[in-house]
Write a protein that holds these residues in place. Structure first.
Motif, PDB file in Angstrom:
ATOM      1  N   TRP A 258     -10.381  58.123  28.633  1.00  0.00           N
ATOM      2  CA  TRP A 258      -9.175  57.296  28.627  1.00  0.00           C
ATOM      3  C   TRP A 258      -8.740  56.936  30.049  1.00  0.00           C
ATOM      4  CZ3 TRP A 258      -7.812  54.640  24.698  1.00  0.00           C
ATOM      5  CH2 TRP A 258      -7.992  55.110  23.394  1.00  0.00           C
ATOM      6  N   THR A 259      -8.970  57.823  31.012  1.00  0.00           N
ATOM      7  CA  THR A 259      -8.640  57.496  32.397  1.00  0.00           C
ATOM      8  C   THR A 259      -9.428  56.276  32.849  1.00  0.00           C
ATOM      9  OG1 THR A 259      -8.191  59.817  32.915  1.00  0.00           O
ATOM     10  CG2 THR A 259      -8.619  58.352  34.773  1.00  0.00           C
ATOM     11  N   GLU A 260     -10.709  56.263  32.543  1.00  0.00           N
ATOM     12  CA  GLU A 260     -11.552  55.129  32.930  1.00  0.00           C
ATOM     13  C   GLU A 260     -11.118  53.862  32.208  1.00  0.00           C
ATOM     14  OE1 GLU A 260     -14.639  52.931  34.727  1.00  0.00           O
ATOM     15  OE2 GLU A 260     -13.672  54.820  35.216  1.00  0.00           O
ATOM     16  N   GLY A 285       3.065  55.423  42.665  1.00  0.00           N
ATOM     17  CA  GLY A 285       3.621  55.466  41.327  1.00  0.00           C
ATOM     18  C   GLY A 285       2.700  55.797  40.177  1.00  0.00           C
ATOM     19  N   ALA A 286       1.373  55.729  40.343  1.00  0.00           N
ATOM     20  CA  ALA A 286       0.472  55.846  39.192  1.00  0.00           C
ATOM     21  C   ALA A 286       0.575  57.207  38.508  1.00  0.00           C
ATOM     22  CB  ALA A 286      -0.966  55.561  39.622  1.00  0.00           C
ATOM     23  N   PRO A 288       2.879  59.804  38.843  1.00  0.00           N
ATOM     24  CA  PRO A 288       4.193  60.119  38.258  1.00  0.00           C
ATOM     25  C   PRO A 288       4.486  59.309  36.998  1.00  0.00           C
ATOM     26  CG  PRO A 288       4.371  59.892  40.637  1.00  0.00           C
ATOM     27  CD  PRO A 288       2.997  59.435  40.266  1.00  0.00           C
ATOM     28  N   MET A 289       4.051  58.064  36.966  1.00  0.00           N
ATOM     29  CA  MET A 289       4.263  57.241  35.779  1.00  0.00           C
ATOM     30  C   MET A 289       3.619  57.880  34.560  1.00  0.00           C
ATOM     31  SD  MET A 289       2.748  53.442  34.995  1.00  0.00           S
ATOM     32  CE  MET A 289       1.056  54.100  34.976  1.00  0.00           C
ATOM     33  N   MET A 290       2.368  58.310  34.680  1.00  0.00           N
ATOM     34  CA  MET A 290       1.684  58.888  33.526  1.00  0.00           C
ATOM     35  C   MET A 290       2.266  60.248  33.169  1.00  0.00           C
ATOM     36  SD  MET A 290      -0.176  56.629  32.338  1.00  0.00           S
ATOM     37  CE  MET A 290      -0.771  57.677  31.022  1.00  0.00           C
ATOM     38  N   GLN A 291       2.776  60.983  34.159  1.00  0.00           N
ATOM     39  CA  GLN A 291       3.445  62.245  33.849  1.00  0.00           C
ATOM     40  C   GLN A 291       4.676  61.975  32.994  1.00  0.00           C
ATOM     41  OE1 GLN A 291       2.165  65.346  35.095  1.00  0.00           O
ATOM     42  NE2 GLN A 291       3.505  66.113  33.481  1.00  0.00           N
ATOM     43  N   SER A 292       5.415  60.910  33.338  1.00  0.00           N
ATOM     44  CA  SER A 292       6.582  60.532  32.539  1.00  0.00           C
ATOM     45  C   SER A 292       6.175  60.082  31.145  1.00  0.00           C
ATOM     46  CB  SER A 292       7.356  59.412  33.247  1.00  0.00           C
ATOM     47  OG  SER A 292       7.882  59.849  34.478  1.00  0.00           O
ATOM     48  N   VAL A 293       5.066  59.342  31.052  1.00  0.00           N
ATOM     49  CA  VAL A 293       4.595  58.898  29.741  1.00  0.00           C
ATOM     50  C   VAL A 293       4.325  60.101  28.845  1.00  0.00           C
ATOM     51  CG1 VAL A 293       2.661  57.805  28.517  1.00  0.00           C
ATOM     52  CG2 VAL A 293       3.688  56.673  30.498  1.00  0.00           C
ATOM     53  N   GLY A 294       3.705  61.138  29.403  1.00  0.00           N
ATOM     54  CA  GLY A 294       3.451  62.338  28.614  1.00  0.00           C
ATOM     55  C   GLY A 294       4.737  62.972  28.110  1.00  0.00           C
ATOM     56  N   VAL A 320      -1.146  63.711  30.356  1.00  0.00           N
ATOM     57  CA  VAL A 320      -1.055  64.654  31.476  1.00  0.00           C
ATOM     58  C   VAL A 320      -2.394  64.741  32.205  1.00  0.00           C
ATOM     59  CG1 VAL A 320      -0.727  67.076  32.084  1.00  0.00           C
ATOM     60  CG2 VAL A 320       0.841  65.968  30.477  1.00  0.00           C
ATOM     61  N   VAL A 321      -3.499  64.764  31.458  1.00  0.00           N
ATOM     62  CA  VAL A 321      -4.825  64.760  32.092  1.00  0.00           C
ATOM     63  C   VAL A 321      -4.996  63.510  32.946  1.00  0.00           C
ATOM     64  CG1 VAL A 321      -7.302  64.625  31.655  1.00  0.00           C
ATOM     65  CG2 VAL A 321      -5.889  66.186  30.301  1.00  0.00           C
ATOM     66  N   ILE A 322      -4.607  62.368  32.386  1.00  0.00           N
ATOM     67  CA  ILE A 322      -4.725  61.111  33.124  1.00  0.00           C
ATOM     68  C   ILE A 322      -3.856  61.142  34.377  1.00  0.00           C
ATOM     69  CG2 ILE A 322      -4.271  58.630  33.004  1.00  0.00           C
ATOM     70  CD1 ILE A 322      -4.961  58.751  30.038  1.00  0.00           C
ATOM     71  N   ALA A 323      -2.668  61.749  34.249  1.00  0.00           N
ATOM     72  CA  ALA A 323      -1.740  61.793  35.386  1.00  0.00           C
ATOM     73  C   ALA A 323      -2.342  62.490  36.596  1.00  0.00           C
ATOM     74  CB  ALA A 323      -0.443  62.491  34.976  1.00  0.00           C
TER      75      ALA A 323
END
Length: 762
Positions: A258-260, A285-286, A288-294, A320-323
């Motif tokens: 999913w990261t890719e 921002g990348a 922290p943004m995904m951490q917030s999404v989680g 969180v993994v993506i973050a």
């Protein structure tokens, strides 16, 4: 006949110049329409009927316990009231007094968005007007939402078109309140309905929150902030939608995958003049943004509970993994695109190639399919209207194949030359006319109608499209050899790969035109493949189809081919994935996976290359005459880095130099000459992959293909010949010649403009 038998999945949007040139919706369009419509899905997704808990059957009336309100601030946090944008939702019976007249019944579901800023009000007003226009054209509210979401998604797990459907009204109240009402009668009660609504609504809520959060690192009024944040919001929202749908369907992909996928979607959305500013944003921002999404996903899940909470929790874990990795992944990929942008072929060369194809298509008079004809051979099939004149180009001209107004003493085909129009060549021709600066929709559509006509009027009436047809004339009006109106068939064989290529051409045409005839034709092709080529032996996949073994070449000796070709399965996998995208039917995605499972089973032990396929038993690996096309097509069809390695293997092991020409040959058997179509395949890989060194490699191949256009044996300054000299041995019982070839020319037109026929262009 002295030519090789003529012979396609997408996981992430390819980053070719053609894709980068595509105009994405503006920030105003995105925020004013998609964000507004998100409210309807929010309301439907988070108000499951009493007793259903988003998992079962219940009342269709609104069952919110009370009216809920929250806001989204620049920090991205979900807060109480008083922020710049606030959202309220609940049942009409519990709504604030100023909404008393908005609903038609107390059981209706309501959502209201209140925007404090004047600029936000303008955007929302524009969005409401556009919604009204689209609804006036017959679209339901849910259809409008999903079209916006599909525009930005990574394309890993496309959402079915008909899984969540509802209608409703959208209105602007007091200039700053957008009110969405879905009548109680429109609310579904089945578990799957609620799950899919929740997936879609959550993705759009996340998209809204990400849009707000994205602005934080930018200076106030920064001109690049709007388009960058629109792209980030859309890509992340689309990613969440696909991730949740996959989890609800119990289809899991790991966090690295999913990261890719998200990286490709993000970089593809902003590639071009925005890329530098986007990289600056990603640095800050990348992650922290995904951490917030989680965090949001986990909180939303707790709001709904039950099975949904489990799925949201799993999705939050993936986020969180993506973050942890997104920033580095985005910066690496964006840096490659910015620094290593692979140049297209010169416009003048592309215009000449397109001109050659146009002239070849116009060589013979078009046929009126209804001239002298009462009804089609199969009355149950649709008749192509009279205005759709049909005809097919000749695949090979000049040199060994004759027919170019030149003396060809060694040609066995007489003064008129080799009269054959291969289905594979025609499919590539069509797709090449739908991408890039030389786009010619009318020509693509005309040839597409011609293949549809051949399918509709085939003597077997089973969806078949034959390996080749005669171009002059294309259909008979005499009724001597065939019934009146039947296409003149060159080769009666029906190969699985050819069928898949025709199917891909139809899907590309459907995407470009919206003409349902092309979609229906593609489905008939797919059903033929399923009926005649599905195989369960060994690694599964699909067999080769049928070939005509009759001495007269009249179709009387049709024999089923039980071997399985790696190339055919790449074609089928790509075709079926396209079908899943345009139909929303995940069965086609599963069948695509089946084909690609077979392809992966053909990897050599050292993982360097792909074998040709299997023997007649469907299990024994055929290691003879390893071809170039499977090595490059596997990468183009999947963008799987495992196949980037096979493409590089082909570039090395099949490298060929013949005088001034350098490229690749057809197979490892004979590398004495350059196969120009295969050289264009490799160029397409470099254009799509854009890895370090690919720009220089692509430039060398473009130089060779331009040189071949002008000075190869029997060149005409426009088209490409098939091979740099006559008699290039494929190792599979056939040879290529230095004769002008529509297939090679169409591949050059595609690759020279950054196109990829195995992927649907945005």
């Amino acid at each position: 006949m002295g030519t090789a038998p003529h012979k396609g999945f997408t996981m992430r949007r390819f980053l070719s110049p053609a894709a980068r040139a595509w105009r994405r919706p503006s920030w105003n369009e995105f925020r004013g329409v998609a964000v507004t419509l998100a409210l309807a899905l929010v309301m439907a997704g988070f108000t499951p009927p009493a007793g259903a808990n988003a998992e079962g059957i219940g009342s269709t009336a609104c069952q919110f316990d009370n009216w809920a309100t929250w806001g989204v601030q620049q920090s991205g946090a979900v807060t109480g009231t008083g922020s710049q944008t606030s959202i309220g939702m609940g049942c009409a019976a519990d709504a604030p007094a100023f909404l008393a007249d908005a609903a038609t019944g107390s059981g209706d579901l309501l959502v209201v968005m209140t925007v404090q800023e004047a600029t936000g009000r303008t955007e929302l007003a524009d969005g409401v007007r556009e919604i009204h226009q689209l609804q006036g054209g017959g679209q339901r509210l849910s259809d409008i939402v999903k079209q916006r979401a599909a525009t930005y998604g990574p394309g890993v797990y496309p959402t079915p078109a008909d899984d969540v459907t509802f209608d409703g009204t959208v209105r602007l109240l007091d200039n700053n309140n957008v009110v969405v009402v879905v009548p109680a009668s429109e609310v579904g009660v089945q578990a799957n309905w609620w799950q899919k609504v929740i997936a879609t609504s959550t993705s759009l809520v996340v998209g809204l929150a990400v849009a707000v959060l994205c602005f934080a690192p930018f200076a106030v009024g920064a001109p690049m902030a709007g388009p960058i944040c629109a792209a980030v919001s859309g890509a992340v929202g689309g990613f969440v939608n696909e991730l949740l749908n996959a989890l609800f369907d119990q289809r899991e992909f790991d966090g690295d995958f999913w990261t890719e996928a998200l990286t490709q979607a993000l970089v593809g959305a902003v590639a071009g003049p925005l890329l530098g500013k986007f990289m600056n944003w990603a640095e800050i921002g990348a992650n922290p943004m995904m951490q917030s999404v989680g965090t949001w996903l986990r909180d939303f899940g707790r709001t709904v509970g039950g099975k949904v909470a489990e799925v949201m929790g799993a999705a939050a874990g993936t986020a969180v993994v993506i973050a942890r990795n997104l920033k580095d992944s985005v910066l690496r990929r964006a840096g490659q695109v910015e620094a290593l942008d692979v140049a297209d072929a010169p416009d003048s060369s592309m215009a000449k190639a397109a001109g050659f194809l146009a002239a070849d298509q116009d060589r013979y008079p078009l046929s009126d399919p209804l001239a002298g004809q009462g009804t089609p051979p199969d009355p149950s099939l649709p008749t192509i209207p009279t205005v759709k004149l049909v005809g097919v180009p000749r695949s090979y001209t000049g040199g060994y194949f004759g027919g170019a107004g030149e003396s060809a003493p060694n040609s066995p085909f007489g003064p008129d030359g080799f009269q054959a129009s291969f289905t594979y060549d025609n499919a590539v021709f069509i797709i090449s006319m739908l991408q890039g600066r030389q786009r010619d929709l009318d020509r693509a559509r005309r040839l597409g109608y011609s293949l549809l006509y051949a399918q509709d009027h085939d003597p077997a009436h089973d969806g078949s499209i034959r390996a080749s047809y005669l171009p002059d004339p294309f259909i008979t009006t005499l009724g001597r050899d065939y019934p009146v109106g039947t296409p003149y068939i060159g080769s009666w064989s029906v190969y699985t790969g050819n069928m898949a290529w025709a199917g891909m051409a139809f899907v590309h045409l459907y995407r470009a035109t919206g003409d349902s005839e092309f979609r229906n034709g593609a489905l008939r092709v797919a059903n033929w493949i399923e009926t005649n080529a599905t195989d369960t032996r060994g690694a599964g996949g699909y067999t080769g189809g049928f070939s005509d073994t009759s001495a007269a070449g009249d179709g009387s000796g049709m024999v089923q081919r039980t071997w399985k070709a790696t190339e055919h399965n790449i074609d089928v996998g790509a075709f079926y994935f396209m079908l899943s995208q345009v139909t929303g039917d995940h069965d086609w995605k599963e069948r695509s996976d089946n084909a690609f499972t077979f392809v992966k089973s053909m990897l050599s032990a050292d993982r360097n290359h792909l074998w040709t396929g299997t023997g007649l038993d469907g299990r024994t690996v055929n290691e003879d005459a390893v071809p170039e096309d499977v090595q490059t097509w596997a990468y183009l069809a999947t963008l799987d880095h495992a196949y980037a390695r096979t493409a590089d293997w082909a570039a090395g092991r099949m490298a060929a130099t013949d005088g001034p020409f350098s490229g690749v040959s057809f197979s490892t058997v004979d590398t004495s000459g350059v196969w120009f179509e295969g050289t264009a395949h490799l160029l397409a890989v470099y254009q799509t992959r854009q890895a370090p060194g690919d720009a220089d490699k692509a430039a060398l191949l473009i130089s060779t293909l331009q040189r071949a256009q002008n000075s190869a044996p029997h060149a005409d300054g426009a088209g490409l010949v098939a091979a740099s000299h006559d008699g290039l041995d494929t190792g599979q019982g056939d040879r290529y010649y230095a004769s002008l070839h529509t297939g090679a020319t169409a591949w050059y037109l595609l690759a020279g403009q950054g196109g990829n026929p195995f992927r649907l262009a945005a």
